[in-house]
Enzyme design. Structure first.
Site: not given
Length: 233
Positions: A94, A121, A143, A179, A213-214
């Site tokens: 991360e 990365d 992302d 999603d 949480r995302y």
């Protein structure tokens, strides 16, 4: 003779945030006290300019199976999996340092000892892991880069998938949760090109899944999660 396939650029593009606007005092403490002991050695170019391969057994102290999570966000899924599978060593990547700090707090609270944290990365890590050394990989709510001109920045492109395929063992599982319908579309197209076969394509999560949480934000905003499972061939 030089193996040109192992020659890597000295610098590569990275898109996305590295640091947020603020950080709690406790999170700064986690970074200063815990990160150095959890960070794999020999991943950065400063430590390993020749890009020599590292031994995962030196990270975890034995030859246990190694899993990889790319972009762990705040780390809740990573810690959950570490607690559920204590015999596995999991490396989380991360670049967003605030997320790294949140993960370190969760590691302290859970008391898990089978995690390693690369605060950068994922490509830098995959570059130095041995071929076939990863038994399972996770890409959870990456992302989305929704604008069409930015789709090349997504993880599900050859720039990321080919290095991932190299480090994954034959038969290893690669899970993707998102999603974003167009991310699902691109994933279905690009991941098989890199050497994976699609084995499950569903709206139902895995049995050991922990909703992040995302994902909770996506559900609140009316977006539908999708879960894809691939196998390295």
């Amino acid at each position: 003779m030089t193996d040109d396939s192992k020659i890597q650029p000295e610098w590569r593009n990275f898109y996305g945030r590295i640091r947020g606007k603020s950080m709690r005092a406790s999170q700064k403490t986690y970074l200063s006290e815990d990160l150095d002991t959890l960070r794999p050695r020999g991943v950065t170019r400063e430590e390993n300019p020749e890009r020599a391969l590292i031994d995962p057994a030196e990270i975890f102290g034995d030859h246990r199976p190694v899993w990889l999570e790319v972009g762990f966000g705040a780390g809740e899924h990573l810690v959950h999996m570490a607690a559920r599978y204590p015999g596995v060593g999991i490396i989380g990547c991360e670049p967003f340092i605030n997320g790294v700090a949140m993960l370190l707090g969760k590691i302290r609270a859970a008391g898990v000892t089978n995690l390693a944290v690369h605060p950068g990365d994922a490509r830098d890590l995959m570059e130095v892991l041995p071929e076939g050394s990863v038994a399972k990989a996770f890409l959870n709510y990456p992302d989305p880069w929704p604008k069409r001109r930015h789709h090349r920045r997504r993880f599900v492109t050859a720039e990321h998938l080919l290095p991932l395929a190299r480090v994954m063992a034959p038969g290893a599982e690669f899970r993707v949760a998102t999603d974003i319908p167009d991310y699902v579309r691109q994933t279905r197209i690009e991941v098989p090109k890199a050497g994976f076969e699609l084995v499950n394509d569903s709206g139902a999560a895995w049995d050991d899944w922990l909703s992040t949480r995302y994902e909770q934000k996506a559900l609140r905003e009316g977006r539908v999660p999708h879960y894809l499972t691939f196998r390295r061939v």
